[in-house]
Design an enzyme around this catalytic site. Structure first.
Site, PDB file in Angstrom:
ATOM      1  N   CYS A  72      11.822  -5.394   0.957  1.00  0.00           N
ATOM      2  CA  CYS A  72      11.301  -5.321   2.617  1.00  0.00           C
ATOM      3  C   CYS A  72      11.083  -6.952   3.053  1.00  0.00           C
ATOM      4  O   CYS A  72      11.939  -7.296   3.503  1.00  0.00           O
ATOM      5  CB  CYS A  72      10.072  -4.799   1.645  1.00  0.00           C
ATOM      6  SG  CYS A  72       9.435  -4.274   2.889  1.00  0.00           S
TER       7      CYS A  72
ATOM      8  N   HIS B 193      10.912  -0.685  -2.692  1.00  0.00           N
ATOM      9  CA  HIS B 193      10.048  -1.413  -3.196  1.00  0.00           C
ATOM     10  C   HIS B 193      10.115   0.214  -4.237  1.00  0.00           C
ATOM     11  O   HIS B 193      10.835   0.664  -4.173  1.00  0.00           O
ATOM     12  CB  HIS B 193       8.904  -0.953  -3.094  1.00  0.00           C
ATOM     13  CG  HIS B 193       8.349  -2.187  -1.782  1.00  0.00           C
ATOM     14  ND1 HIS B 193       8.306  -3.528  -1.982  1.00  0.00           N
ATOM     15  CD2 HIS B 193       8.894  -1.639  -0.556  1.00  0.00           C
ATOM     16  CE1 HIS B 193       7.710  -3.770  -0.934  1.00  0.00           C
ATOM     17  NE2 HIS B 193       7.743  -3.163   0.298  1.00  0.00           N
TER      18      HIS B 193
HETATM   19  N1  GLN Z   1       5.268  -7.283   6.654  1.00  0.00           N
HETATM   20  C1  GLN Z   1       6.953  -6.168   7.118  1.00  0.00           C
HETATM   21  C2  GLN Z   1       6.672  -4.924   8.120  1.00  0.00           C
HETATM   22  O1  GLN Z   1       5.980  -4.657   7.849  1.00  0.00           O
HETATM   23  C3  GLN Z   1       7.346  -6.068   5.327  1.00  0.00           C
HETATM   24  C4  GLN Z   1       6.877  -4.895   4.754  1.00  0.00           C
HETATM   25  C5  GLN Z   1       6.811  -4.589   2.562  1.00  0.00           C
HETATM   26  O2  GLN Z   1       7.326  -6.308   2.877  1.00  0.00           O
HETATM   27  N2  GLN Z   1       6.053  -4.196   2.655  1.00  0.00           N
HETATM   28  O3  GLN Z   1       7.749  -4.947   7.809  1.00  0.00           O
END
Ligand code: GLN
Length: 240
Positions: free
Chosen positions: A97, A193
């Site tokens: 992510c 995740h």
């Molecule tokens: N901040 C990033 C987004 O919202 C990644 C989010 C995350 O790692 N869940 O796209």
């Protein structure tokens, strides 16, 4: 002394660690221990020099935009050359992510605000309207990865950049492209995740093998009843 040791470098574990992504490291540690493979974990955060030869696998978890900012600057300056040298000699990388987004060329948060990426994968990310959230399943070389996604960024692969997989359920890279994640050799980025590895033991083994320069079939089989149940649950949650 174990015959082999998986040497893992966790990048920014204090900043990129949301959604229990740390569970991915525990999964690797356990699966190595059960097989008599040593496991070494070195943490490396802002300002720390990275030894390009010291790790078999580099790991980056997910993070909020504000934490990503700090990491993006460090990754693209202090650690840039080492990360490229690591990948060039076949070292494995798993980025989830927020970490995945930083493996590309840039993350455009808003007009005029672009976070630099480290440029290991040929892609870029833009902040979109609304977040892409939910259970997700993708097909990777005929097998299934299941997990959970929650991202505001939309990741656009350059032509010729191989995705990690094809979306079976959920949003993936953009919500419309039908692709999820990206891969170049042993470098993998994904929005999954979950944590990803405890729900997809086969993929944890693929990663361990790739990092150690082995074929996954060379790893001793394990009793995966619980892992298989977790995988089944994650697939059911995604409706696959
Ligand atoms: N901040 C990033 C987004 O919202 C990644 C989010 C995350 O790692 N869940 O796209």
């Amino acid at each position: 002394m174990p015959e082999r040791t998986l040497r893992v470098g966790a990048l920014y574990p204090d900043l990129l660690n949301i959604y229990a992504d740390r569970g991915n490291l525990l999964m690797l540690e356990r699966r190595c221990a059960w097989r008599g493979i040593g496991f070494e974990l070195v943490r490396s955060s802002l300002g720390d020099e990275l030894d390009p030869d010291a790790h078999d696998l580099l790991y980056l978890g997910g993070g909020q935009d504000r934490d990503q900012k700090l990491c993006a600057l460090d990754l693209s300056t202090v650690k840039r050359d080492a990360v490229h040298a690591h990948a060039a000699r076949g070292g494995a990388v798993l980025a989830v992510c927020g970490g995945y987004q930083l493996l590309g060329h840039e993350y455009a948060l808003q007009p005029g605000e672009h976070l630099p990426g480290v440029g290991l994968l040929d892609l870029r990310t833009e902040r979109g309207d609304g977040r892409l959230i939910g259970n997700v399943a993708i097909e990777v070389d005929g097998r299934t990865l299941a997990g959970f996604e929650n991202h505001g960024g939309r990741t656009i692969l350059a032509e010729g950049q191989e995705p990690l997989g094809r979306v079976l359920a959920g949003h993936g890279n953009t919500g419309t492209s039908g692709y999820e994640g990206a891969r170049r050799g042993n470098v993998v980025g994904t929005y999954l995740h979950g944590p990803l590895l405890p729900k997809n033991a086969w993929f944890a083994d693929w990663l361990i093998a790739a990092a150690l320069g082995l074929d996954a079939a060379e790893l001793a089989p394990l009793d995966d009843r619980f892992e298989d149940a977790a995988h089944g649950e994650a697939r059911r949650a995604a409706g696959v």
